[in-house]
Motif scaffolding. Structure first.
Motif, PDB file in Angstrom:
ATOM      1  N   HIS A 180       1.078  -0.995  -0.156  1.00 20.38           N
ATOM      2  CA  HIS A 180       0.258  -0.115  -0.083  1.00 20.38           C
ATOM      3  C   HIS A 180       0.822   1.068   0.102  1.00 20.38           C
ATOM      4  O   HIS A 180       0.202   2.406  -0.396  1.00 20.38           O
ATOM      5  CB  HIS A 180      -1.245  -0.051   0.626  1.00 20.38           C
ATOM      6  CG  HIS A 180      -2.428  -0.502   0.792  1.00 20.38           C
ATOM      7  ND1 HIS A 180      -2.863  -0.580   0.311  1.00 20.38           N
ATOM      8  CD2 HIS A 180      -2.471  -1.595   1.815  1.00 20.38           C
ATOM      9  CE1 HIS A 180      -3.706  -1.668   0.050  1.00 20.38           C
ATOM     10  NE2 HIS A 180      -3.483  -2.326   1.436  1.00 20.38           N
ATOM     11  N   LEU A 181       2.188   1.073   0.653  1.00 21.26           N
ATOM     12  CA  LEU A 181       3.143   2.352   0.406  1.00 21.26           C
ATOM     13  C   LEU A 181       3.880   3.086  -0.621  1.00 21.26           C
ATOM     14  O   LEU A 181       3.516   3.967  -1.160  1.00 21.26           O
ATOM     15  CB  LEU A 181       4.265   2.180   2.043  1.00 21.26           C
ATOM     16  CG  LEU A 181       4.453   3.662   1.565  1.00 21.26           C
ATOM     17  CD1 LEU A 181       4.271   4.782   2.497  1.00 21.26           C
ATOM     18  CD2 LEU A 181       5.877   2.914   2.769  1.00 21.26           C
ATOM     19  N   GLY A 182       3.728   1.584  -1.958  1.00 23.32           N
ATOM     20  CA  GLY A 182       4.137   1.933  -2.371  1.00 23.32           C
ATOM     21  C   GLY A 182       2.535   2.467  -2.941  1.00 23.32           C
ATOM     22  O   GLY A 182       2.884   2.979  -4.467  1.00 23.32           O
ATOM     23  N   GLU A 183       1.573   2.073  -3.286  1.00 23.77           N
ATOM     24  CA  GLU A 183       0.480   2.598  -3.903  1.00 23.77           C
ATOM     25  C   GLU A 183       0.572   5.145  -3.828  1.00 23.77           C
ATOM     26  O   GLU A 183       0.171   5.424  -4.779  1.00 23.77           O
ATOM     27  CB  GLU A 183      -0.897   2.844  -3.537  1.00 23.77           C
ATOM     28  CG  GLU A 183      -1.055   0.983  -3.661  1.00 23.77           C
ATOM     29  CD  GLU A 183      -2.883   0.679  -3.619  1.00 23.77           C
ATOM     30  OE1 GLU A 183      -3.567   0.803  -3.561  1.00 23.77           O
ATOM     31  OE2 GLU A 183      -3.077   0.674  -2.438  1.00 23.77           O
ATOM     32  N   TYR A 184       1.236   5.078  -2.462  1.00 26.55           N
ATOM     33  CA  TYR A 184       0.980   6.086  -2.147  1.00 26.55           C
ATOM     34  C   TYR A 184       1.991   7.202  -3.208  1.00 26.55           C
ATOM     35  O   TYR A 184       2.173   7.939  -3.267  1.00 26.55           O
ATOM     36  CB  TYR A 184       1.674   7.049  -0.618  1.00 26.55           C
ATOM     37  CG  TYR A 184       0.357   6.703  -0.338  1.00 26.55           C
ATOM     38  CD1 TYR A 184      -0.270   7.638   0.566  1.00 26.55           C
ATOM     39  CD2 TYR A 184      -0.395   5.473   0.920  1.00 26.55           C
ATOM     40  CE1 TYR A 184      -1.214   7.551   1.294  1.00 26.55           C
ATOM     41  CE2 TYR A 184      -1.416   5.168   1.230  1.00 26.55           C
ATOM     42  CZ  TYR A 184      -2.129   6.346   2.030  1.00 26.55           C
ATOM     43  OH  TYR A 184      -2.843   6.481   2.668  1.00 26.55           O
ATOM     44  N   ARG A 185       3.026   6.050  -3.771  1.00 25.68           N
ATOM     45  CA  ARG A 185       4.398   6.356  -3.865  1.00 25.68           C
ATOM     46  C   ARG A 185       4.606   6.567  -5.652  1.00 25.68           C
ATOM     47  O   ARG A 185       5.457   6.834  -6.645  1.00 25.68           O
ATOM     48  CB  ARG A 185       5.385   6.148  -3.867  1.00 25.68           C
ATOM     49  CG  ARG A 185       5.948   6.225  -2.146  1.00 25.68           C
ATOM     50  CD  ARG A 185       7.423   5.073  -2.237  1.00 25.68           C
ATOM     51  NE  ARG A 185       6.734   5.651   0.227  1.00 25.68           N
ATOM     52  CZ  ARG A 185       8.558   5.295   0.750  1.00 25.68           C
ATOM     53  NH1 ARG A 185       9.621   4.649   0.372  1.00 25.68           N
ATOM     54  NH2 ARG A 185       8.350   6.341   1.995  1.00 25.68           N
ATOM     55  N   ALA A 197       3.432 -12.271  -6.421  1.00 23.36           N
ATOM     56  CA  ALA A 197       4.324 -13.519  -7.393  1.00 23.36           C
ATOM     57  C   ALA A 197       5.079 -13.117  -8.155  1.00 23.36           C
ATOM     58  O   ALA A 197       6.076 -13.505  -8.580  1.00 23.36           O
ATOM     59  CB  ALA A 197       2.721 -13.963  -8.272  1.00 23.36           C
ATOM     60  N   ASP A 198       4.634 -11.368  -8.609  1.00 21.10           N
ATOM     61  CA  ASP A 198       6.519 -11.188  -9.885  1.00 21.10           C
ATOM     62  C   ASP A 198       7.356 -10.658  -9.247  1.00 21.10           C
ATOM     63  O   ASP A 198       8.430 -10.915  -8.879  1.00 21.10           O
ATOM     64  CB  ASP A 198       5.677  -9.874 -10.141  1.00 21.10           C
ATOM     65  CG  ASP A 198       4.739 -10.315 -11.792  1.00 21.10           C
ATOM     66  OD1 ASP A 198       5.156 -11.618 -11.728  1.00 21.10           O
ATOM     67  OD2 ASP A 198       4.367  -9.189 -11.967  1.00 21.10           O
ATOM     68  N   PHE A 199       6.684 -10.240  -7.888  1.00 25.05           N
ATOM     69  CA  PHE A 199       7.859  -9.800  -6.591  1.00 25.05           C
ATOM     70  C   PHE A 199       8.812 -10.881  -6.194  1.00 25.05           C
ATOM     71  O   PHE A 199       9.860 -10.759  -5.987  1.00 25.05           O
ATOM     72  CB  PHE A 199       7.126  -8.621  -5.858  1.00 25.05           C
ATOM     73  CG  PHE A 199       8.204  -8.581  -4.719  1.00 25.05           C
ATOM     74  CD1 PHE A 199       9.487  -7.535  -4.616  1.00 25.05           C
ATOM     75  CD2 PHE A 199       8.369  -9.503  -3.079  1.00 25.05           C
ATOM     76  CE1 PHE A 199      10.498  -7.904  -3.621  1.00 25.05           C
ATOM     77  CE2 PHE A 199       8.396  -8.548  -1.688  1.00 25.05           C
ATOM     78  CZ  PHE A 199       9.906  -8.157  -2.269  1.00 25.05           C
ATOM     79  N   PHE A 237       9.116  -1.946  -5.618  1.00 21.09           N
ATOM     80  CA  PHE A 237       9.058  -3.305  -6.708  1.00 21.09           C
ATOM     81  C   PHE A 237       7.466  -2.652  -6.817  1.00 21.09           C
ATOM     82  O   PHE A 237       7.177  -2.749  -7.597  1.00 21.09           O
ATOM     83  CB  PHE A 237       8.902  -4.243  -5.799  1.00 21.09           C
ATOM     84  CG  PHE A 237       8.720  -5.178  -7.256  1.00 21.09           C
ATOM     85  CD1 PHE A 237       9.481  -6.029  -8.022  1.00 21.09           C
ATOM     86  CD2 PHE A 237       7.325  -5.929  -8.141  1.00 21.09           C
ATOM     87  CE1 PHE A 237       9.366  -6.495  -9.327  1.00 21.09           C
ATOM     88  CE2 PHE A 237       6.951  -6.791  -8.545  1.00 21.09           C
ATOM     89  CZ  PHE A 237       7.776  -6.807  -9.323  1.00 21.09           C
ATOM     90  N   ALA A 238       6.662  -2.138  -5.538  1.00 23.36           N
ATOM     91  CA  ALA A 238       5.213  -1.890  -6.204  1.00 23.36           C
ATOM     92  C   ALA A 238       4.832  -0.780  -6.640  1.00 23.36           C
ATOM     93  O   ALA A 238       4.340  -0.688  -7.508  1.00 23.36           O
ATOM     94  CB  ALA A 238       4.271  -1.532  -4.370  1.00 23.36           C
ATOM     95  N   SER A 239       5.892  -0.073  -6.210  1.00 19.65           N
ATOM     96  CA  SER A 239       5.701   1.653  -6.671  1.00 19.65           C
ATOM     97  C   SER A 239       6.570   1.584  -8.373  1.00 19.65           C
ATOM     98  O   SER A 239       5.697   2.932  -9.061  1.00 19.65           O
ATOM     99  CB  SER A 239       6.807   2.581  -6.013  1.00 19.65           C
ATOM    100  OG  SER A 239       7.766   2.504  -5.972  1.00 19.65           O
ATOM    101  N   HIS A 240       6.929   0.577  -8.766  1.00 19.91           N
ATOM    102  CA  HIS A 240       7.293   1.019 -10.283  1.00 19.91           C
ATOM    103  C   HIS A 240       6.345  -0.340 -10.701  1.00 19.91           C
ATOM    104  O   HIS A 240       6.050  -0.074 -11.984  1.00 19.91           O
ATOM    105  CB  HIS A 240       9.079   0.077 -10.306  1.00 19.91           C
ATOM    106  CG  HIS A 240      10.153   1.467  -9.878  1.00 19.91           C
ATOM    107  ND1 HIS A 240      10.054   1.424  -8.643  1.00 19.91           N
ATOM    108  CD2 HIS A 240      10.560   2.251 -10.628  1.00 19.91           C
ATOM    109  CE1 HIS A 240      11.034   1.733  -8.575  1.00 19.91           C
ATOM    110  NE2 HIS A 240      10.950   2.349 -10.118  1.00 19.91           N
TER     111      HIS A 240
END
Length: 285
Positions: free
Chosen positions: A187-192, A231-233, A263-266
């Protein structure tokens, strides 16, 4: 002639064995660890969830800090939990449900959808909890109060939340018998991501001693694709970022929060085309 019935023996896990497995998995001594747990997956444990908390703290050592989510979708009428609860009800029945929702109190509000281990940590003497009425965190250990302090009420899981402080400390994340669908760190990746979509949230709070509804705007949180993201991470860099191993009867995963968030933010901008649909993370058991 008599017959002998085969009796299945249930293996009960113990505190010492679990602590050893956690250490073997890579839990850092004197580190900071965010845990999402399924007690059902861990299996029978002598001493129940309390023994699992003790095992986690044993693996972390006296200088380590244990953190769990203590989310409370039960006091919001914009949460998936509420929408599931009132589906098919009349408007009058919905209003009765809304009227029965207690306001959030960091000292007393339970977090049943987060599971038995999170509730055990919340009720442990010395635990500190953040003040967010929807997405609070509970921590035990030397860094506990610092981690949960100043959780801005209109910032669920962003830069003014314990999640960002965990990122700054390069905390580890343990999915104890759970999948990536429960990984709050994403979720922190969603903010970024650039210009993340926003939405309105509403929940029951106490203000000036009175129960009232509070409405605020924040990033639109969506965990519906976290399993695919995870899964991708887990495959990235030939799987170097994620360690997998047994803890109790479960298969558990351990990784650095910085790796997961980065990873999530990208990943998110290139994989999302529709509007977010979910407000809070998945339940634990």
């Amino acid at each position: 002639m008599g017959t002998t019935a085969a009796t299945a023996t249930t293996v009960r896990h113990g505190r010492a064995g679990l602590s050893g497995q956690l250490t073997d998995l890579g839990v850092e001594r004197n580190g900071v660890l965010l845990v999402h747990a399924s007690m059902r997956a861990v299996g029978p444990v002598s001493g129940g969830p309390g023994a699992v908390v003790d095992a986690l703290r044993d693996a972390l050592g006296a200088g380590g800090t244990l953190v769990v989510p203590a989310f409370t979708p039960e006091n919001s009428d914009t949460s998936t939990h509420y929408l599931d609860r009132v589906r098919g009800l009349t408007e009058q029945a919905r209003e009765a449900v809304r009227a029965s929702m207690p306001p959030f109190d960091p000292a007393t509000s339970p977090a049943p959808s987060m599971g038995r281990l999170a509730e055990t940590v919340r009720l442990t003497e010395g635990a500190a909890r953040s003040d967010h009425p929807q997405t609070s965190f509970v921590a035990l250990g030397p860094s506990a109060r610092e981690l949960v302090a100043h959780h801005r009420p209109d910032c669920h899981l962003g830069e003014d939340s314990p999640l960002a402080r965990l990122y700054g400390l390069r905390a580890q994340v343990l999915l104890l018998g759970t999948g990536f669908g429960t990984c709050t760190a994403f979720h922190l990746g969603e903010y970024r991501v650039p210009a993340p979509p926003r939405r309105t949230y509403r929940c029951v709070v106490t203000a000036a001693g009175r129960r009232r509804w509070w409405e605020y705007e924040d990033v639109a949180l969506d965990d519906s694709d976290f399993a695919a993201l995870g899964a991708d991470f887990s495959r990235a860099d030939d799987g170097a970022a994620v360690r997998t191993g047994p803890v109790g009867s479960s298969t558990s995963r351990l990784f650095r929060i910085t790796d997961a968030v980065d990873f999530a933010s990208h990943w998110l901008p290139s994989h999302r085309g529709g509007a977010p649909v979910r407000a809070l993370g998945c339940a634990h058991r």
